[in-house]
Design a protein around this motif. Structure first.
Motif, PDB file in Angstrom:
ATOM      1  N   HIS A   1       0.804  -1.076  -0.059  1.00 14.18           N
ATOM      2  CA  HIS A   1       0.008   0.080   0.046  1.00 14.18           C
ATOM      3  C   HIS A   1       0.883   1.288  -0.024  1.00 14.18           C
ATOM      4  N   GLY A   2       0.696   2.152  -0.736  1.00 20.32           N
ATOM      5  CA  GLY A   2       1.459   3.535  -0.887  1.00 20.32           C
ATOM      6  C   GLY A   2       1.560   4.144   0.341  1.00 20.32           C
ATOM      7  N   ASN A   3       0.884   3.880   1.283  1.00 15.51           N
ATOM      8  CA  ASN A   3       0.708   4.639   2.670  1.00 15.51           C
ATOM      9  C   ASN A   3       1.533   3.993   3.654  1.00 15.51           C
ATOM     10  N   VAL A   4       1.913   2.592   3.437  1.00 14.73           N
ATOM     11  CA  VAL A   4       2.266   1.944   4.533  1.00 14.73           C
ATOM     12  C   VAL A   4       3.827   2.178   4.850  1.00 14.73           C
ATOM     13  N   VAL A   5       4.278   2.219   6.135  1.00 11.40           N
ATOM     14  CA  VAL A   5       5.861   2.388   6.442  1.00 11.40           C
ATOM     15  C   VAL A   5       6.503   1.214   6.177  1.00 11.40           C
ATOM     16  N   HIS A   6       7.493   1.224   5.509  1.00 13.17           N
ATOM     17  CA  HIS A   6       8.294  -0.253   5.277  1.00 13.17           C
ATOM     18  C   HIS A   6       9.894   0.020   5.187  1.00 13.17           C
ATOM     19  N   LYS A   7      10.602  -0.669   5.215  1.00 18.61           N
ATOM     20  CA  LYS A   7      12.064  -0.534   5.173  1.00 18.61           C
ATOM     21  C   LYS A   7      12.644  -1.876   4.983  1.00 18.61           C
ATOM     22  N   SER A   8      13.945  -1.836   4.676  1.00 14.42           N
ATOM     23  CA  SER A   8      14.646  -3.110   4.581  1.00 14.42           C
ATOM     24  C   SER A   8      16.116  -2.750   5.162  1.00 14.42           C
ATOM     25  N   ALA A   9      16.982  -3.770   5.672  1.00 13.44           N
ATOM     26  CA  ALA A   9      18.009  -3.446   6.433  1.00 13.44           C
ATOM     27  C   ALA A   9      19.147  -3.739   5.274  1.00 13.44           C
ATOM     28  N   HIS A  10      20.563  -3.478   5.796  1.00 15.77           N
ATOM     29  CA  HIS A  10      21.888  -3.439   5.156  1.00 15.77           C
ATOM     30  C   HIS A  10      21.832  -5.074   4.860  1.00 15.77           C
ATOM     31  N   ASN A  11      22.523  -5.427   3.863  1.00 20.88           N
ATOM     32  CA  ASN A  11      22.614  -6.874   3.390  1.00 20.88           C
ATOM     33  C   ASN A  11      24.075  -7.100   3.525  1.00 20.88           C
ATOM     34  N   ARG A  12      24.399  -7.714   5.030  1.00 20.37           N
ATOM     35  CA  ARG A  12      25.596  -8.036   5.563  1.00 20.37           C
ATOM     36  C   ARG A  12      25.976  -9.679   5.185  1.00 20.37           C
ATOM     37  N   SER A  13      25.038 -10.405   4.653  1.00 19.30           N
ATOM     38  CA  SER A  13      25.205 -11.685   4.456  1.00 19.30           C
ATOM     39  C   SER A  13      26.069 -11.834   3.211  1.00 19.30           C
ATOM     40  N   ASP A  14      26.273 -13.372   2.894  1.00 18.01           N
ATOM     41  CA  ASP A  14      26.916 -13.590   1.555  1.00 18.01           C
ATOM     42  C   ASP A  14      26.193 -13.938   0.525  1.00 18.01           C
ATOM     43  N   LYS A  15      24.810 -13.583   0.754  1.00 15.61           N
ATOM     44  CA  LYS A  15      23.747 -13.972  -0.315  1.00 15.61           C
ATOM     45  C   LYS A  15      23.123 -12.778  -0.709  1.00 15.61           C
ATOM     46  N   SER A  16      22.933 -12.619  -2.097  1.00 18.74           N
ATOM     47  CA  SER A  16      22.218 -11.499  -2.882  1.00 18.74           C
ATOM     48  C   SER A  16      20.733 -11.576  -2.337  1.00 18.74           C
ATOM     49  N   ARG A  17      19.913 -10.336  -2.803  1.00 15.49           N
ATOM     50  CA  ARG A  17      18.625 -10.607  -2.565  1.00 15.49           C
ATOM     51  C   ARG A  17      17.920  -9.532  -3.851  1.00 15.49           C
ATOM     52  N   HIS A  18      17.921 -10.334  -4.683  1.00 14.33           N
ATOM     53  CA  HIS A  18      17.558  -9.549  -5.989  1.00 14.33           C
ATOM     54  C   HIS A  18      15.906  -9.550  -5.893  1.00 14.33           C
ATOM     55  N   ALA A  19      15.397  -8.350  -6.501  1.00 18.02           N
ATOM     56  CA  ALA A  19      14.122  -8.348  -6.670  1.00 18.02           C
ATOM     57  C   ALA A  19      13.755  -7.165  -7.942  1.00 18.02           C
ATOM     58  N   TYR A  20      12.630  -7.395  -8.217  1.00 19.70           N
ATOM     59  CA  TYR A  20      12.042  -6.500  -9.243  1.00 19.70           C
ATOM     60  C   TYR A  20      10.762  -6.038  -8.839  1.00 19.70           C
ATOM     61  N   THR A  21      10.482  -4.574  -8.982  1.00 21.20           N
ATOM     62  CA  THR A  21       9.685  -4.054  -8.349  1.00 21.20           C
ATOM     63  C   THR A  21       8.968  -2.886  -9.237  1.00 21.20           C
ATOM     64  N   PHE A  22       7.725  -2.487  -9.288  1.00 20.31           N
ATOM     65  CA  PHE A  22       7.096  -1.374 -10.037  1.00 20.31           C
ATOM     66  C   PHE A  22       5.870  -0.883  -9.457  1.00 20.31           C
ATOM     67  N   HIS A  23       5.544   0.272  -9.521  1.00 20.01           N
ATOM     68  CA  HIS A  23       4.446   1.058  -8.978  1.00 20.01           C
ATOM     69  C   HIS A  23       3.342   1.165  -9.886  1.00 20.01           C
ATOM     70  N   VAL A  24       2.129   0.849  -9.264  1.00 20.01           N
ATOM     71  CA  VAL A  24       0.789   1.005 -10.041  1.00 20.01           C
ATOM     72  C   VAL A  24      -0.095   2.101  -9.419  1.00 20.01           C
ATOM     73  N   ILE A  25      -0.589   3.028 -10.326  1.00 16.63           N
ATOM     74  CA  ILE A  25      -1.550   3.893  -9.747  1.00 16.63           C
ATOM     75  C   ILE A  25      -2.712   4.038 -10.623  1.00 16.63           C
ATOM     76  N   GLU A  26      -3.899   4.368 -10.025  1.00 15.65           N
ATOM     77  CA  GLU A  26      -5.240   4.396 -10.331  1.00 15.65           C
ATOM     78  C   GLU A  26      -5.340   5.660 -11.181  1.00 15.65           C
ATOM     79  N   LYS A  27      -5.831   5.863 -12.349  1.00 14.47           N
ATOM     80  CA  LYS A  27      -5.735   7.126 -13.294  1.00 14.47           C
ATOM     81  C   LYS A  27      -7.322   7.543 -13.253  1.00 14.47           C
ATOM     82  N   HIS A  28      -8.239   6.597 -13.294  1.00 22.10           N
ATOM     83  CA  HIS A  28      -9.689   6.927 -13.135  1.00 22.10           C
ATOM     84  C   HIS A  28      -9.928   7.469 -12.020  1.00 22.10           C
ATOM     85  N   ASN A  29     -10.407   8.907 -12.104  1.00 18.90           N
ATOM     86  CA  ASN A  29     -10.945   9.893 -11.056  1.00 18.90           C
ATOM     87  C   ASN A  29      -9.780   9.918  -9.910  1.00 18.90           C
ATOM     88  N   ASN A  30      -8.585  10.112 -10.110  1.00 19.84           N
ATOM     89  CA  ASN A  30      -7.527  10.029  -9.223  1.00 19.84           C
ATOM     90  C   ASN A  30      -6.394  11.085  -9.908  1.00 19.84           C
TER      91      ASN A  30
END
Length: 290
Positions: A235-264
């Motif tokens: 949700h666009g208003n939820v507070v979230h975070k992530s920590a420094h990666n100090r491990s020996d394993k990567s954490r790849h991710a793909y992310t994108f954001h969707v907005i409502e264009k109808h009456n917004n």
């Protein structure tokens, strides 16, 4: 299903969708993400991406502001030496690549405009969803930087309907390698801070915050470790975070954001605006193939 996902997003501020992608599909996206690192060593603009105070330079950098309709590389702070040269191999030097992968890269476009994404948007009740930005996030071993507590609406403000992030784990995301941490229910308290384009054109600060950063107690956050292929709806208003990666394993991710264009309304002072090569197209009617 419609009510389940939509109600959970409204109640908690996030939804965990396991098995959103198959392992082979994750591997295809990882291969594409690694291919993007091959241009990193030759980049003449080594823009550093950071959400900490030392990362303010990005706000003054046209390279960042001009990434709305391009595919651009952003490096980890720890990857660049005082002389501007890479201190690590280029393959593990990047924080992320963005922000128009969803339209300009054939593989990322294919997954972004897939039927499964459209189905989720339908279940969330979107009438005219549009993808406004996309990022490949590397979170490389040892140097993968933290992402401080924030709300996505701080950067992509829409009214009255907030944006929704699709965060897809391409590898197992664990507490050790920097998984997401969510402040469940925090989206119900509104938008705490906004980053906007500076109306003062004479200022050296191209972007400014409208108020100081909020302080969130650590007890507010719950870790969200997820297996490879999981999609976390944010949700666009939820507070979230992530920590420094100090491990020996990567954490790849793909992310994108969707907005409502109808009456917004998408704010005209957001840092990211529609670009010539990346208009805000209707997700339901945009083809997967370029």
């Amino acid at each position: 299903m419609h009510d389940t996902i939509r109600n959970q997003l409204e109640q908690d501020g996030y939804v965990v969708l396991q098995d959103f992608l198959r392992p082979a599909e994750c591997d295809e996206l990882i291969a594409a993400g690694l291919e993007l690192t091959k241009n990193a060593a030759d980049s003449d603009k080594r823009a550093i991406f950071s959400t900490t105070e030392s990362g303010k330079q990005q706000h003054k950098d046209e390279y960042f502001l001009g990434s709305n309709d391009k595919i651009r590389h952003f490096f980890e702070e720890a990857a660049i030496g005082p002389d501007g040269k890479l201190q690590v191999d280029a393959s593990v030097s990047l924080n992320k690549v963005g922000h128009a992968l969803h339209l300009l890269h054939p593989i990322f476009r294919c997954y972004t405009y897939s039927d499964r994404v459209k189905t989720v948007c339908q279940e969330l009740g979107f009438k005219e969803p549009s993808v406004v930005q996309s990022m490949y996030i590397y979170k490389n071993p040892g140097i993968g930087g933290e992402v401080t507590a924030h709300q996505d609406a701080t950067y992509l403000y829409t009214e009255p309907v907030p944006p929704v992030g699709f965060w897809i784990a391409l590898e197992d995301a664990t507490i050790q390698n920097g998984c997401l941490w969510m402040a469940r229910g925090s989206h119900k308290s509104g938008v705490h801070r906004r980053l906007t384009r500076n109306p003062d054109k004479e200022s050296k600060e191209a972007l400014i915050y409208d108020r100081p950063a909020a302080l969130y107690p650590q007890s507010s956050f719950t870790p969200i470790p997820v297996p490879k292929g999981t999609c976390v709806l944010i949700h666009g208003n939820v507070v979230h975070k992530s920590a420094h990666n100090r491990s020996d394993k990567s954490r790849h991710a793909y992310t994108f954001h969707v907005i409502e264009k109808h009456n917004n309304q998408y704010s005209a002072d957001n840092w990211l605006q529609e670009g010539e090569n990346a208009p805000f197209l209707n997700l339901y009617t945009t083809p997967q193939l370029m």
